[in-house]
Design a protein around this motif. Sequence first.
Motif, short mmCIF file in Angstrom:
data_model
loop_
_atom_site.label_atom_id
_atom_site.label_comp_id
_atom_site.label_asym_id
_atom_site.label_seq_id
_atom_site.Cartn_x
_atom_site.Cartn_y
_atom_site.Cartn_z
N ASN B 119 12.05 33.62 -9.50
CA ASN B 119 11.64 32.10 -9.63
C ASN B 119 10.93 31.89 -8.34
N ASP B 120 9.65 31.49 -8.50
CA ASP B 120 8.76 31.27 -7.68
C ASP B 120 8.58 29.68 -6.96
N GLU B 121 9.41 29.08 -7.68
CA GLU B 121 9.53 27.71 -7.08
C GLU B 121 9.88 27.52 -5.55
N PRO B 122 9.60 26.63 -4.68
CA PRO B 122 10.15 26.45 -3.38
C PRO B 122 11.82 26.56 -3.21
N CYS B 123 12.32 27.15 -2.56
CA CYS B 123 13.72 27.14 -2.35
C CYS B 123 14.34 25.71 -2.00
N ARG B 128 20.29 26.83 -6.17
CA ARG B 128 19.90 26.39 -7.30
C ARG B 128 21.02 25.90 -8.36
N ARG B 181 17.76 29.57 -14.24
CA ARG B 181 17.34 29.61 -13.14
C ARG B 181 16.18 30.63 -12.94
N GLU B 183 12.54 32.34 -14.29
CA GLU B 183 11.27 31.69 -14.60
C GLU B 183 10.32 32.65 -15.32
#
Lengths: 116, 233
Positions: B119-123, B128, B181, B183
Amino acid sequence: MSRAAQGLRAWLLQRFTAIYLAVYLVTVLTVVALGDPLTFQDWRSWLGGPWMGVTTALFALALLLHAWVGVRDVLIDYVHAVWLRLLFMAITALLLLGSLLWILRALALAATGSSV
Amino acid sequence: MKFSLYRYDPDQDARPYMQDYELADEKIEPGMMLLDALLLLKAQDESLSFRRSCQEGVCGSDGMNINGRNGLACITRLSELKQPIQVRPLPGLPVIRDLIVDMDQFYQQYRTAKPYLINDEPCPEVERLQTPEQREQLDGLYECILCACCSTSCPSFWWNPDKFLGPAALLQSWRFLADSRDEATEERLNSLEGPFRLFRCHTIMNCVEVCPKGLNPTRAIGRIKELMVKRSL
């Protein structure tokens, strides 16, 4: 050949052809079993009709595609030397193609009513 | 109680052999597991080698082939086994010694499945989060203890252990594909395409038959194929 064609599409092809094979076999065997005994001439004119001719040609095609995926699976599982596997696959492909042409010829002869 | 155990020490033996052992009946207690008996036999003959750790079916170290069926020695009841009890190493993997196999190929395939959240979204500031329904999707998947009983009972894994992921790794593939969670669905499905990694599975279902945790890798593999079909439409 793309990786999808060798993986998902081959697997789907095997599933869909299996459904057609099952439906065709059950239908045709039921019709033959319930009907009067067929003479050679009845048999020939029945297969020569457009409806039976087309569904039987499709049946032959589905059978050969189904067999191709199945035999290819067995070869991938057990024959690990690439050249040997290619050889077996080529032989299988030739046999299946030959069978298809032979079946189509028989159907064409039945449809045109000419003698073998 | 009679036992027939697979013995092989590559430094000394030209080939593997089965050795008979006997355990006095007074040593057998009600409810005893196979691992308890193996430990008593090891006290008799300390050269006998096998892996074990937690002794209660959680660590997955003592997977072995018991009377022809893969299972964990620590949760297999002696009373349910036909004598002589034949114990062999897990099939299909190289034997290091006696009942100890080299699990490298098994772990290599596990690695290929990328068994971690991508998951490359910002923490986010908090974890999550998942809804209870999303979390439910992971039941029957996260419980795997990697004992290798399933993969080593799978004929497709025997024939192509270097190319086919095997039931254990594919169960983990689905565990992360099913995770709300994660991606990397595209990347994961792309890596499973082709004739080998996923599609060597012919739904033989030995994996389901032997899983000591009662998991169903065949269903997980089916769900992966389903997702692939949906994606291609």
